[in-house]
Design a protein around this motif. Sequence first.
Motif, PDB file in Angstrom:
ATOM      1  N   THR A 110       0.824  -1.202   0.000  1.00  0.00           N
ATOM      2  CA  THR A 110       0.000   0.000   0.000  1.00  0.00           C
ATOM      3  C   THR A 110       0.859   1.254   0.000  1.00  0.00           C
ATOM      4  O   THR A 110       0.608   2.197  -0.761  1.00  0.00           O
ATOM      5  CB  THR A 110      -0.934   0.004   1.223  1.00  0.00           C
ATOM      6  N   TRP A 164       3.962   1.539  -1.037  1.00  0.00           N
ATOM      7  CA  TRP A 164       4.675   1.624  -2.320  1.00  0.00           C
ATOM      8  C   TRP A 164       3.764   2.184  -3.413  1.00  0.00           C
ATOM      9  O   TRP A 164       4.170   3.039  -4.206  1.00  0.00           O
ATOM     10  CB  TRP A 164       5.196   0.250  -2.717  1.00  0.00           C
ATOM     11  N   VAL A 165       2.502   1.718  -3.455  1.00  0.00           N
ATOM     12  CA  VAL A 165       1.562   2.201  -4.477  1.00  0.00           C
ATOM     13  C   VAL A 165       1.251   3.682  -4.261  1.00  0.00           C
ATOM     14  O   VAL A 165       1.195   4.452  -5.220  1.00  0.00           O
ATOM     15  CB  VAL A 165       0.263   1.346  -4.455  1.00  0.00           C
ATOM     16  N   LEU A 166       1.038   4.080  -3.013  1.00  0.00           N
ATOM     17  CA  LEU A 166       0.744   5.488  -2.743  1.00  0.00           C
ATOM     18  C   LEU A 166       1.916   6.384  -3.116  1.00  0.00           C
ATOM     19  O   LEU A 166       1.710   7.467  -3.680  1.00  0.00           O
ATOM     20  CB  LEU A 166       0.390   5.683  -1.262  1.00  0.00           C
ATOM     21  N   ARG A 175       4.236   5.704  -5.366  1.00  0.00           N
ATOM     22  CA  ARG A 175       4.386   5.658  -6.829  1.00  0.00           C
ATOM     23  C   ARG A 175       3.374   6.559  -7.521  1.00  0.00           C
ATOM     24  O   ARG A 175       3.671   7.208  -8.528  1.00  0.00           O
ATOM     25  CB  ARG A 175       4.210   4.222  -7.321  1.00  0.00           C
ATOM     26  N   ASN A 176       2.167   6.658  -6.979  1.00  0.00           N
ATOM     27  CA  ASN A 176       1.126   7.482  -7.574  1.00  0.00           C
ATOM     28  C   ASN A 176       1.172   8.934  -7.110  1.00  0.00           C
ATOM     29  O   ASN A 176       0.342   9.734  -7.507  1.00  0.00           O
ATOM     30  CB  ASN A 176      -0.256   6.898  -7.270  1.00  0.00           C
ATOM     31  N   GLY A 177       2.125   9.254  -6.250  1.00  0.00           N
ATOM     32  CA  GLY A 177       2.285  10.628  -5.794  1.00  0.00           C
ATOM     33  C   GLY A 177       1.292  11.064  -4.745  1.00  0.00           C
ATOM     34  O   GLY A 177       1.109  12.246  -4.500  1.00  0.00           O
ATOM     35  N   LEU A 178       0.633  10.115  -4.098  1.00  0.00           N
ATOM     36  CA  LEU A 178      -0.359  10.450  -3.082  1.00  0.00           C
ATOM     37  C   LEU A 178       0.255  10.531  -1.692  1.00  0.00           C
ATOM     38  O   LEU A 178      -0.444  10.842  -0.729  1.00  0.00           O
ATOM     39  CB  LEU A 178      -1.491   9.423  -3.098  1.00  0.00           C
ATOM     40  N   ARG A 179       1.531  10.199  -1.581  1.00  0.00           N
ATOM     41  CA  ARG A 179       2.222  10.241  -0.304  1.00  0.00           C
ATOM     42  C   ARG A 179       3.656  10.647  -0.550  1.00  0.00           C
ATOM     43  O   ARG A 179       4.278  10.241  -1.525  1.00  0.00           O
ATOM     44  CB  ARG A 179       2.164   8.865   0.349  1.00  0.00           C
TER      45      ARG A 179
END
Length: 67
Positions: A56, A58-60, A62-66
């Motif tokens: 979770t 890593w995905v956040l 990668r998507n620039g949400l964190r």
Amino acid sequence: MTSPDQRKPTNRKLTYTVGIAAIVTMVAYLYGNHEGRVESLWLGGFAIVIALALITDWVLVRNGLRD
């Protein structure tokens, strides 16, 4: 007391490395000499929770949400 923007950021690479090491260790413990299944279920459950937290994060990132 400090505000969140004054704290040092955590080292993400170290966090991922420690998380993966914990997962590998827990999976290795599954092949021990215990007879009950309760230990196996707890170890597997914790390993899955740690893996989901790492994925979770890593995905956040990668998507620039964190940050």
